[in-house]
Enzyme design. Structure first.
Site, PDB file in Angstrom:
ATOM      1  N   GLY A  47       1.066  -1.071  -0.488  1.00  0.00           N
ATOM      2  CA  GLY A  47      -0.036  -0.033  -0.297  1.00  0.00           C
ATOM      3  C   GLY A  47       0.731   1.361  -0.092  1.00  0.00           C
ATOM      4  O   GLY A  47       2.317   1.106   0.291  1.00  0.00           O
ATOM      5  N   PRO A  48       0.406   2.564  -0.672  1.00  0.00           N
ATOM      6  CA  PRO A  48       1.036   3.296  -0.093  1.00  0.00           C
ATOM      7  C   PRO A  48       1.654   4.019   0.796  1.00  0.00           C
ATOM      8  O   PRO A  48       1.369   2.994   2.315  1.00  0.00           O
ATOM      9  CB  PRO A  48       0.385   4.071  -0.647  1.00  0.00           C
ATOM     10  N   SER A  49       2.653   4.283   0.382  1.00  0.00           N
ATOM     11  CA  SER A  49       3.779   5.498   2.222  1.00  0.00           C
ATOM     12  C   SER A  49       3.163   5.601   3.095  1.00  0.00           C
ATOM     13  O   SER A  49       1.861   6.456   2.698  1.00  0.00           O
ATOM     14  CB  SER A  49       4.569   5.713   1.272  1.00  0.00           C
ATOM     15  N   GLY A  91       0.820   4.552   4.618  1.00  0.00           N
ATOM     16  CA  GLY A  91      -0.622   3.715   4.952  1.00  0.00           C
ATOM     17  C   GLY A  91      -1.068   3.298   5.999  1.00  0.00           C
ATOM     18  O   GLY A  91      -2.145   2.803   6.811  1.00  0.00           O
ATOM     19  N   GLY A  92       0.307   3.075   7.382  1.00  0.00           N
ATOM     20  CA  GLY A  92       0.434   2.346   8.056  1.00  0.00           C
ATOM     21  C   GLY A  92       1.297   0.706   8.468  1.00  0.00           C
ATOM     22  O   GLY A  92       0.674   0.122   9.297  1.00  0.00           O
ATOM     23  N   GLU A  96      10.195  -3.831   4.856  1.00  0.00           N
ATOM     24  CA  GLU A  96      10.583  -3.609   4.355  1.00  0.00           C
ATOM     25  C   GLU A  96      12.107  -4.381   3.519  1.00  0.00           C
ATOM     26  O   GLU A  96      13.017  -3.541   2.978  1.00  0.00           O
ATOM     27  CB  GLU A  96      10.725  -2.134   3.985  1.00  0.00           C
TER      28      GLU A  96
HETATM   29  N1  LIG Z   1       6.696   6.805  16.503  1.00  0.00           N
HETATM   30  C1  LIG Z   1       5.568   7.425  15.662  1.00  0.00           C
HETATM   31  N2  LIG Z   1       5.053   8.607  16.445  1.00  0.00           N
HETATM   32  C2  LIG Z   1       4.420   9.183  15.029  1.00  0.00           C
HETATM   33  N3  LIG Z   1       3.656   9.150  14.134  1.00  0.00           N
HETATM   34  C3  LIG Z   1       4.126   7.744  13.774  1.00  0.00           C
HETATM   35  C4  LIG Z   1       5.245   7.085  14.166  1.00  0.00           C
HETATM   36  N4  LIG Z   1       5.594   6.258  13.242  1.00  0.00           N
HETATM   37  C5  LIG Z   1       4.476   6.344  11.727  1.00  0.00           C
HETATM   38  N5  LIG Z   1       3.934   7.151  12.564  1.00  0.00           N
HETATM   39  C6  LIG Z   1       2.937   8.158  11.072  1.00  0.00           C
HETATM   40  O1  LIG Z   1       1.616   6.897  11.476  1.00  0.00           O
HETATM   41  C7  LIG Z   1       1.687   7.405   9.854  1.00  0.00           C
HETATM   42  C8  LIG Z   1       1.694   5.342   9.363  1.00  0.00           C
HETATM   43  O2  LIG Z   1       3.227   5.133   9.396  1.00  0.00           O
HETATM   44  P1  LIG Z   1       3.709   3.791   8.920  1.00  0.00           P
HETATM   45  O3  LIG Z   1       5.163   3.510   9.748  1.00  0.00           O
HETATM   46  O4  LIG Z   1       3.096   2.435   9.565  1.00  0.00           O
HETATM   47  O5  LIG Z   1       3.719   3.670   7.367  1.00  0.00           O
HETATM   48  P2  LIG Z   1       3.659   2.189   5.943  1.00  0.00           P
HETATM   49  O6  LIG Z   1       2.839   2.253   5.424  1.00  0.00           O
HETATM   50  O7  LIG Z   1       5.021   2.027   6.768  1.00  0.00           O
HETATM   51  O8  LIG Z   1       4.790   3.912   5.318  1.00  0.00           O
HETATM   52  P3  LIG Z   1       5.713   3.243   4.575  1.00  0.00           P
HETATM   53  O9  LIG Z   1       5.430   2.407   3.554  1.00  0.00           O
HETATM   54  O10 LIG Z   1       6.771   4.676   4.243  1.00  0.00           O
HETATM   55  O11 LIG Z   1       7.411   2.782   5.552  1.00  0.00           O
HETATM   56  C9  LIG Z   1       2.750   7.678   9.286  1.00  0.00           C
HETATM   57  O12 LIG Z   1       1.683   8.525   9.281  1.00  0.00           O
HETATM   58  C10 LIG Z   1       3.510   7.781   9.882  1.00  0.00           C
HETATM   59  O13 LIG Z   1       3.656   9.730  10.127  1.00  0.00           O
END
Ligand SMILES: Nc1ncnc2c1ncn2[C@@H]1O[C@H](COP(=O)(O)OP(=O)(O)OP(=O)(O)O)[C@@H](O)[C@H]1O
Length: 570
Positions: A364-366, A368-369, A495
């Site tokens: 999913g997109p960056s 996304g969680g 990743e």
């Molecule tokens: N430790 C943290 N404290 C506060 N917000 C966070 C923290 N870690 C991630 N976030 C926020 O939570 C949301 C989801 O982040 P997450 O890293 O889970 O996404 P992701 O899908 O893994 O992204 P990516 O593909 O870029 O790694 C984002 O908006 C991010 O800014």
């Protein structure tokens, strides 16, 4: 004077009471012997003309030597106690931090934490190793000397009392100001260490952004603030020290003048006056140090406050049932919601099922969680709403250490912990019997065996800071080998393929295909080649599941996924 922070920090340390008492008794004895000296001086002076006694003088000499030995011994023991106290504080705070909950650790820069453990304890060390050895003997001297002063001349003692009270009244308001200044200065200094370590760990990024000037300005700003605190403290000290010295000098002059008068009217003898002055010196030495002790005390109190704050951080709960396996039960996220902070919901109403012996991919997109889901799987955080279940058991009831021991986790990061490749590979496996064959097999599965066999020192090759002598892909493969050595029941790869070249990726994909019959595998990946073969793919967007299926199913029915795949192929 505010003591509570320091006392609170010292509470609960396992210091030997016998040692403290023994060292204190020696210290008291040596101070008591010193109290005997002015009395002998009085006797010598008053009777010098009538009874000169050489053996008496020799006895005084021997007593002085005994006093010096006792003093040296007690000083050593008390300094050692101070060092041990600081050692215990460092150990206590470090191990507390290692077990602290992720959500509370996240609020501090890691540099701040490192600085708190090192610099704050150094401040306390300065106080304890300076104060402990002197406080017992200083108190004995003051109490004993005041006692003898009262006996010798109540009039002169009154002068001394007035001077001491005057000194205390002067020092007290100044010490309140120093306390606040030291606390603020300590916080500033911790912040600076945190910032510096952050900048230096990202030095390449900093240079590539040509941000040296900008960073230097930020550092200069912080350093100037710290300098201003130092100046403020210097101003306070430059008032405090001469003030104390002036009061002491004035007191001695008054004693001389008033004492001279008392001698002239034969109220006291000249021997009594000199002996009195010697006692006054024994009081003055500890009092002259009061300023320094107060400064050190305030600084330590500030340091202790930071350490107490760290010790108050909530720790993870390692109780709970350990009789479970991830092997034949799936992990289910049931209506899970999660927020890092109250202002933003990161995951919402999330329903996921990680089947054992299946490969589940999160895409999913960056933002996304996806990584947040992995954090909840690793139980770094707990869901804000909903439940994570293992079969029908809420995972919160299950022992956290056992849970993590069953999971092999390869994080996104590209650095390892350990001084050599072997140490990095075996990190976290202390106490487990790992054979050379198992190591070789794990390295082979991680497609790292050839690389290591070609190194002159093999697995004993040192790893430089930030894994500088390893490529990103090599670090990821080393982390995979490490995860496999744990014989996990669930393997999480976050990743994982991002830094792998296509050849390594091909081999590792083969390894993963072999492993998927033996354990559950969860992969977070952007590369299509890694996720295509997954048994199920969750498409995660805006903190929730936007689609579920195999690659083909999602291509067929989820336009979001189609677009995602097209974008990947561009
Ligand atoms: N430790 C943290 N404290 C506060 N917000 C966070 C923290 N870690 C991630 N976030 C926020 O939570 C949301 C989801 O982040 P997450 O890293 O889970 O996404 P992701 O899908 O893994 O992204 P990516 O593909 O870029 O790694 C984002 O908006 C991010 O800014």
């Amino acid at each position: 004077m505010k003591k509570s922070n320091l006392l609170q920090l010292l509470k609960g340390l396992t210091l030997s009471k016998t040692q403290i008492i023994f060292a204190s008794v020696l210290s008291i004895a040596s101070a008591a012997i010193l109290l005997y000296m002015p009395l002998q001086a009085k006797r010598l002076i008053d009777n010098f003309a009538t009874e000169f006694d050489l053996t008496h003088i020799l006895a005084i000499g021997v007593t002085l030597i005994v006093q010096a030995i006792l003093s040296a011994f007690s000083f050593y023991l008390l300094t050692r106690l101070a060092e041990r106290t600081v050692k215990e504080i460092r150990q206590k705070v470090s191990s507390h931090l290692l077990n602290a909950k992720q959500e509370v650790l996240g609020k501090d820069l890691s540099g701040d934490l490192a600085s708190s453990v090192v610099t704050n304890t150094e401040t306390i060390n300065r106080l304890l190793s300076g104060l402990l050895p002197n406080v017992v003997s200083g108190l004995t001297s003051v109490v004993g000397a005041l006692f003898f002063l009262c006996i010798m001349s109540w009039q002169l003692t009154l002068v001394v009392f007035c001077a001491l009270i005057f000194l205390m009244v002067l020092i007290s308001p100044i010490s309140n100001v120093t306390n606040q200044t030291y606390e603020a200065s300590q916080a500033k200094s911790n912040g600076l260490v945190g910032q510096l370590s952050n900048y230096f760990s990202e030095i390449k990024l900093l240079k590539s952004s040509n941000a040296q000037q900008e960073t230097a300005e930020k550092i200069n700003h912080e350093v100037t603030d710290l300098y201003l605190f130092g100046i403020r403290i210097a101003k306070i000290n430059s008032i405090m020290d001469p003030l104390v010295t002036t009061v002491i000098m004035a007191t001695i002059l008054i004693i001389f003048g008033f004492g001279g008068y008392l001698v002239s009217v034969k109220t006291i003898t000249i021997g009594t006056l000199i002996s009195f002055l010697l006692f006054v010196f024994q009081i003055i030495t500890p009092f002259a140090n009061v300023g320094n002790v107060i400064n050190d005390f305030q600084a330590s109190n500030g340091a202790a406050k930071h350490l107490n704050d760290l010790l108050a951080l909530q720790v993870e709960d390692y109780s709970g049932a350990a009789n479970f396996t991830l092997k034949d039960t799936s992990i289910v996220f049931q209506n899970v919601g999660f927020s890092y902070n109250p202002t933003k919901e990161t995951l919402r109403d999330l329903n996921l099922r990680f089947e054992n012996n299946q490969l589940t991919a999160l895409v999913g997109p960056s933002g996304g969680g996806k990584s947040t889901i992995i954090s909840l799987l690793e139980r770094f955080y707990e869901p804000t709403t909903g439940k994570v279940l293992l079969g029908d058991r809420n995972v919160q009831e299950l022992n956290l250490k056992t849970w993590r021991a069953k999971i092999g986790y390869v994080p996104q990061q590209t650095s390892v912990i350990g001084r050599t490749l072997r140490e990095s590979l075996l990190f976290g496996l202390k106490g487990q019997k790992i054979t050379e064959e198992e190591i070789q097999a794990a390295l082979k599965q991680a497609y790292l065996l050839d690389f290591i066999q070609n190194l002159p020192a093999g697995l004993d090759t040192p790893v430089t800071e930030n894994s500088g002598n390893l490529s990103g892909g090599q670090v990821q493969r080393l982390m995979l080998a490490r995860a496999l050595l744990r014989k996990p029941e669930l393997l999480i790869l976050d990743e994982f393929t991002s830094a792998l070249d296509s050849e390594s990726e091909k081999f590792i994909k083969q390894s993963i295909n072999h492993l998927r019959d033996q354990m559950g595998i969860v992969i977070v990946a952007h590369r299509l080649s890694t996720i295509k073969d997954a048994d199920q793919i969750y498409f995660i967007k805006d903190g929730t599941v936007a689609g579920l299926g195999t690659h083909e199913e999602l291509i067929a029915c989820l336009p979001l996924y189609q677009k995602y795949v097209e974008d990947q192929q561009l």
